[in-house]
Scaffold this motif. Structure first.
Motif, PDB file in Angstrom:
ATOM      1  N   VAL A   1       9.788  -0.392   4.421  1.00  0.00           N
ATOM      2  CA  VAL A   1      10.710   0.608   3.882  1.00  0.00           C
ATOM      3  C   VAL A   1      10.922   0.382   2.388  1.00  0.00           C
ATOM      4  N   ILE A   2      11.094  -0.884   1.997  1.00  0.00           N
ATOM      5  CA  ILE A   2      11.271  -1.204   0.574  1.00  0.00           C
ATOM      6  C   ILE A   2      10.049  -0.764  -0.225  1.00  0.00           C
ATOM      7  N   VAL A   3       8.859  -1.061   0.313  1.00  0.00           N
ATOM      8  CA  VAL A   3       7.625  -0.688  -0.377  1.00  0.00           C
ATOM      9  C   VAL A   3       7.495   0.829  -0.482  1.00  0.00           C
ATOM     10  N   MET A   4       7.842   1.545   0.590  1.00  0.00           N
ATOM     11  CA  MET A   4       7.756   3.006   0.551  1.00  0.00           C
ATOM     12  C   MET A   4       8.705   3.591  -0.489  1.00  0.00           C
ATOM     13  N   ILE A   5       9.904   3.009  -0.582  1.00  0.00           N
ATOM     14  CA  ILE A   5      10.832   3.460  -1.631  1.00  0.00           C
ATOM     15  C   ILE A   5      10.200   3.230  -3.000  1.00  0.00           C
ATOM     16  N   GLY A   6       9.534   2.072  -3.140  1.00  0.00           N
ATOM     17  CA  GLY A   6       8.834   1.793  -4.388  1.00  0.00           C
ATOM     18  C   GLY A   6       7.744   2.820  -4.667  1.00  0.00           C
ATOM     19  N   HIS A   7       7.024   3.238  -3.626  1.00  0.00           N
ATOM     20  CA  HIS A   7       6.005   4.277  -3.793  1.00  0.00           C
ATOM     21  C   HIS A   7       6.605   5.556  -4.356  1.00  0.00           C
ATOM     22  N   TYR A   8       7.702   5.997  -3.765  1.00  0.00           N
ATOM     23  CA  TYR A   8       8.312   7.256  -4.192  1.00  0.00           C
ATOM     24  C   TYR A   8       8.863   7.150  -5.612  1.00  0.00           C
ATOM     25  N   LEU A   9       9.419   5.982  -5.952  1.00  0.00           N
ATOM     26  CA  LEU A   9       9.915   5.796  -7.315  1.00  0.00           C
ATOM     27  C   LEU A   9       8.764   5.816  -8.318  1.00  0.00           C
ATOM     28  N   TRP A  10       7.645   5.198  -7.947  1.00  0.00           N
ATOM     29  CA  TRP A  10       6.500   5.176  -8.848  1.00  0.00           C
ATOM     30  C   TRP A  10       5.899   6.571  -9.006  1.00  0.00           C
ATOM     31  N   LEU A  11       5.823   7.321  -7.918  1.00  0.00           N
ATOM     32  CA  LEU A  11       5.323   8.696  -8.010  1.00  0.00           C
ATOM     33  C   LEU A  11       6.239   9.550  -8.874  1.00  0.00           C
ATOM     34  N   THR A  12       7.541   9.338  -8.733  1.00  0.00           N
ATOM     35  CA  THR A  12       8.495  10.073  -9.577  1.00  0.00           C
ATOM     36  C   THR A  12       8.255   9.771 -11.046  1.00  0.00           C
ATOM     37  N   LEU A  13       8.037   8.487 -11.350  1.00  0.00           N
ATOM     38  CA  LEU A  13       7.769   8.088 -12.736  1.00  0.00           C
ATOM     39  C   LEU A  13       6.463   8.685 -13.234  1.00  0.00           C
ATOM     40  N   LEU A  14       5.396   8.624 -12.405  1.00  0.00           N
ATOM     41  CA  LEU A  14       4.099   9.163 -12.811  1.00  0.00           C
ATOM     42  C   LEU A  14       4.184  10.654 -13.105  1.00  0.00           C
ATOM     43  N   TYR A  15       4.779  11.403 -12.201  1.00  0.00           N
ATOM     44  CA  TYR A  15       4.865  12.848 -12.403  1.00  0.00           C
ATOM     45  C   TYR A  15       5.810  13.197 -13.546  1.00  0.00           C
TER      46      TYR A  15
ATOM     47  N   GLY B   1      -0.549   2.782  -5.088  1.00  0.00           N
ATOM     48  CA  GLY B   1       0.259   2.490  -3.908  1.00  0.00           C
ATOM     49  C   GLY B   1      -0.212   1.244  -3.183  1.00  0.00           C
ATOM     50  N   SER B   2      -1.517   1.093  -3.040  1.00  0.00           N
ATOM     51  CA  SER B   2      -2.068  -0.086  -2.371  1.00  0.00           C
ATOM     52  C   SER B   2      -1.821  -1.343  -3.188  1.00  0.00           C
ATOM     53  N   VAL B   3      -1.943  -1.228  -4.506  1.00  0.00           N
ATOM     54  CA  VAL B   3      -1.694  -2.371  -5.387  1.00  0.00           C
ATOM     55  C   VAL B   3      -0.231  -2.803  -5.302  1.00  0.00           C
ATOM     56  N   MET B   4       0.670  -1.819  -5.327  1.00  0.00           N
ATOM     57  CA  MET B   4       2.098  -2.127  -5.239  1.00  0.00           C
ATOM     58  C   MET B   4       2.414  -2.840  -3.921  1.00  0.00           C
ATOM     59  N   THR B   5       1.845  -2.359  -2.847  1.00  0.00           N
ATOM     60  CA  THR B   5       2.088  -2.944  -1.532  1.00  0.00           C
ATOM     61  C   THR B   5       1.534  -4.356  -1.438  1.00  0.00           C
ATOM     62  N   GLU B   6       0.293  -4.540  -1.873  1.00  0.00           N
ATOM     63  CA  GLU B   6      -0.329  -5.853  -1.779  1.00  0.00           C
ATOM     64  C   GLU B   6       0.447  -6.883  -2.591  1.00  0.00           C
ATOM     65  N   THR B   7       0.898  -6.504  -3.778  1.00  0.00           N
ATOM     66  CA  THR B   7       1.647  -7.435  -4.625  1.00  0.00           C
ATOM     67  C   THR B   7       2.934  -7.879  -3.940  1.00  0.00           C
ATOM     68  N   PHE B   8       3.669  -6.932  -3.360  1.00  0.00           N
ATOM     69  CA  PHE B   8       4.926  -7.265  -2.689  1.00  0.00           C
ATOM     70  C   PHE B   8       4.684  -8.129  -1.460  1.00  0.00           C
TER      71      PHE B   8
ATOM     72  N   ALA C   1      -1.424   7.128   0.938  1.00  0.00           N
ATOM     73  CA  ALA C   1      -0.789   8.404   0.637  1.00  0.00           C
ATOM     74  C   ALA C   1      -0.219   8.418  -0.778  1.00  0.00           C
ATOM     75  N   CYS C   2       0.323   7.278  -1.214  1.00  0.00           N
ATOM     76  CA  CYS C   2       0.822   7.163  -2.582  1.00  0.00           C
ATOM     77  C   CYS C   2      -0.334   7.255  -3.573  1.00  0.00           C
ATOM     78  N   ASN C   3      -1.438   6.586  -3.259  1.00  0.00           N
ATOM     79  CA  ASN C   3      -2.626   6.658  -4.129  1.00  0.00           C
ATOM     80  C   ASN C   3      -3.063   8.099  -4.338  1.00  0.00           C
ATOM     81  N   VAL C   4      -3.235   8.789  -3.233  1.00  0.00           N
ATOM     82  CA  VAL C   4      -3.755  10.158  -3.267  1.00  0.00           C
ATOM     83  C   VAL C   4      -2.809  11.091  -4.015  1.00  0.00           C
ATOM     84  N   THR C   5      -1.520  10.988  -3.717  1.00  0.00           N
ATOM     85  CA  THR C   5      -0.550  11.865  -4.362  1.00  0.00           C
ATOM     86  C   THR C   5      -0.453  11.571  -5.854  1.00  0.00           C
ATOM     87  N   GLY C   6      -0.577  10.299  -6.226  1.00  0.00           N
ATOM     88  CA  GLY C   6      -0.535   9.936  -7.635  1.00  0.00           C
ATOM     89  C   GLY C   6      -1.717  10.469  -8.423  1.00  0.00           C
ATOM     90  N   ASP C   7      -2.832  10.743  -7.744  1.00  0.00           N
ATOM     91  CA  ASP C   7      -4.004  11.280  -8.435  1.00  0.00           C
ATOM     92  C   ASP C   7      -3.699  12.624  -9.097  1.00  0.00           C
TER      93      ASP C   7
END
Length: 407
Positions: A212-226, A294-301, A376-382
């Protein structure tokens, strides 16, 4: 007449396939072992295998069919655009990794994690292995597309350019007539096997808090990217994001950026005029293979969590900085397939962080639990990075290349 309406839409078919797969898998999980159950499972795993083989076969064709013609259409601007794409993909990946590192040092010390991944049911072997190997690997297709596209530009090769244009039309037909209809089948069988094994009911709760923490991180990162992409390009990134639902769901179901490529292209094309068509054809297939934020963020955590769990301490700050910088490089070269990022970076996990076999095995296990959401984070960030490319092209006077343009 073409069928229309929500009931015939790709999102509905994907959700329906996911639900049917989950229900069927959970039902079979509660059944006693029998010849009937084994027979049903044999069919499910075989269909999943064949569908996966077909999609894997198509991916290199999609990469060549979209990237190479896109490079030739951009003409003398192709080399510059490729360099920009690599740079922003790397910056996004290491930015996600460093953000995850900071979150890990801030949050993980306050969590208590007790992993337990025992008690899963085993799936039977595939009874009919219809092997459909791709004509080349995804990375080979990527390098082939780049080198042939650039060489065609430098040599003003009109015949090769026209040939690549025709090949793209052929690939589009393969995608729409064959690949898209197969995707719900792959997603349904994937979730059916996960539910039968018990991964959803037994494994997932173990690291639910971390996921859940990682998914929140995904959404925050996508928000920043967009947000960055919108400011830089002067265009509204929400016009892209609102179309990415089917691509996000497909990525969750397939756990593969490469397998999601065809749907991602469809979603990005709906964003016109926010995204330029020529940069969609160029950027989306390219970023599907080199942008894995997204995969990088997850693996690091997760490596920080596993290190604390098994070895009683977090990696040092210096090791994590080196790990993040190198992981961004490995992510560019990682295959866009399930677990591609963590598999490509196993050398970093063992060499830089010093994980032993137990740590590596646990890392692979828990990474697999959330791989779909990272993908899903990877793809959406593209879509955001393609918007940055669009903004770059507009700011530097790079005109849009149309289908059929000659060098």
């Amino acid at each position: 007449m073409e069928k229309k309406g929500f009931l015939h839409s790709l999102p509905f078919r994907l959700v329906l396939a996911l639900i049917i797969g989950l229900v069927a898998g959970l039902a079979m999980n509660g059944m006693e072992d029998s010849a009937l159950l084994t027979g049903i499972l044999n069919v499910v795993v075989t269909v999943k295998y064949i569908a996966g083989q077909f999609i894997s076969f198509c991916v290199p064709l999609i990469v060549i069919g979209f990237i190479a013609p896109s490079i030739t259409r951009m003409g003398n601007n192709a080399s510059r655009m490729l360099g920009v794409a690599l740079l922003i993909a790397y910056v996004s990946s290491i930015g996600a990794a460093f953000s995850s590192t900071i979150a890990g040092f801030s949050i993980l010390p306050h969590l208590s994690i007790n992993p337990n991944v025992d008690g899963l049911r085993e799936l039977p072997d595939v009874i009919f292995q219809l092997q459909i190997p791709p004509v080349m690997t995804v990375m080979t297709a990527l390098f082939f597309s780049v080198t042939v596209g650039l060489a065609a530009v430098w040599n003003h090769a009109e015949y090769t350019t026209n040939l690549l244009e025709e090949f793209q039309k052929i690939v589009l037909s393969i995608v729409t007539k064959f690949l898209i209809p197969v995707l719900p089948l792959l997603i349904g069988t994937t979730f059916c096997t996960l539910a039968y094994e018990g991964s959803i009911t037994k494994q997932l709760p173990i690291f639910l808090i971390i996921i859940v923490i990682v998914m929140i991180g995904h959404y925050l990162w996508l928000t920043l990217l967009y947000g960055i992409a919108s400011v830089y390009s002067g265009r509204n990134g929400l016009n892209i994001l609102k179309h990415y639902g089917p691509a996000y769901m497909t990525a969750v179901g397939t756990m593969s950026s490469a397998a999601t490529l065809s749907v991602a292209l469809q979603c990005a094309r709906k964003s016109e005029p926010t995204l330029r068509d020529d940069l969609v054809d160029f950027g989306i297939p390219l970023f599907a293979n080199i942008h894995l934020c997204g995969s990088v963020m997850t693996e690091t955590f997760f490596v920080m969590a596993v290190s604390k769990m098994l070895y009683g301490e977090f990696p040092s700050v210096g090791k994590m900085v080196l790990f993040c910088l190198l992981l961004g490089v490995f992510a560019i070269g990682a295959p866009g397939v399930p677990g591609g990022t963590v598999m490509a970076s196993l050398g970093l996990i063992t060499g830089v962080l010093g994980f032993d076999e137990t740590g590596t095995a646990l890392m692979l296990t828990i990474f697999a639990l959330q791989d779909s959401f990272g993908t899903a984070c990877n793809v959406t960030g593209d879509g955001a990075l393609t918007l940055i490319l669009t903004g770059y092209a507009e700011k530097h006077g790079i005109k849009e290349a149309k289908l059929g343009d000659v060098l």
